[in-house]
Design an enzyme around this catalytic site. Structure first.
Site: not given
Length: 262
Positions: A146, A159
């Protein structure tokens, strides 16, 4: 077709692939001729997706799997080994989850939830697939990272750390397993239009903040990410390994906007 741009007859495993980016990756892999096995935790979505792909003539099979379960992961890889005669060309560690909170609001369960879904399965699947990838003579691993694993964003530190860890794992495996004919790369998207991101994109404040920082001014599409993932698996990309490639509309290279007064 030039064999550099074909996956004809090659085998692939894609995790969490019954919807979203994973679904788009399967479609792209299949269009290049790959034979694919997928896993998903949702039996309903899995059955629906497999039916759709069968109608399109794609060679896709699937298994129910909770990737947070070590026994489930081991069972899945046994299935893959049996299906593909002990060989695997492509492993796409796609599955991922997110709980966006300020760091001070996270609890222990949030930490274990992210680690057990985003990080541990990717590491373990890579371990389990090593001999299969090596046996194929042309192995490629792609991790779904990401943009938040590359730059800092608020309200998602756990995350982000799982994605940053995947970027480092990519570098480690690229160097350690190159001798075995295995490449490893990571793809780091900005926010992409999927069921996972829907609630964020429906938040007007979040959407405005994101788009103002993204030069292309929009979220990504699943098929845009899938194109990059599949390219990295092609023979044409045979000299690319150890890289984390951002596909983010320019988000990670943008500093700040300033228009001087005339």
């Amino acid at each position: 077709m030039d064999k550099r741009w074909s996956l004809q007859g090659m085998t692939a495993l894609v995790t969490g692939a019954a919807s979203g980016i994973g679904y788009a990756i399967v479609e792209e892999l299949a269009s290049f001729g790959a034979i694919i096995h997928i896993c998903d935790i949702s039996e309903t979505l899995l059955s629906q997706s497999l039916s759709e792909w069968e109608k399109k003539g794609f060679q896709v099979s699937g298994s129910i799997c909770d990737v947070a379960s070590r026994p489930d992961r081991e069972k899945l890889m046994q299935t893959v080994s049996s299906l593909f005669d002990g060989k695997l060309n492509i492993l796409v560690n796609n599955v991922g989850v997110i709980r966006g909170k300020p760091t001070t609001e996270y609890v222990a369960e949030d930490f274990s939830y992210h680690i057990s879904t985003n990080l541990e399965p990717a590491f373990h699947f890579s371990q389990l697939s090593h001999l299969l990838l090596k046996a194929s003579g042309f192995g490629s691993i792609v991790f779904m990272s990401s943009a938040t694993g590359v730059v800092s964003v608020q309200c998602g530190s756990i995350y982000s750390l799982t994605k940053g860890a995947l970027n480092q794992l990519t570098r480690n495996l690229a160097c350690e397993w190159a001798k075995d004919g295995i490449r490893a790369n990571a793809v780091a998207p900005n926010v992409v239009k999927t069921p996972l991101s829907q609630s964020y994109l429906e938040d007007v404040g979040f959407k405005e903040a994101l788009f103002s920082r993204t030069p292309l001014g929009r979220a990504g599409e699943p098929n845009e990410v899938a194109s990059l993932v599949v390219f990295l698996c092609l023979p044409a990309a045979s000299y690319i390994t150890g890289q984390t490639i951002c596909i983010d509309g320019g988000f990670t290279v943008n500093a700040f906007s300033y228009k001087p007064q005339a």
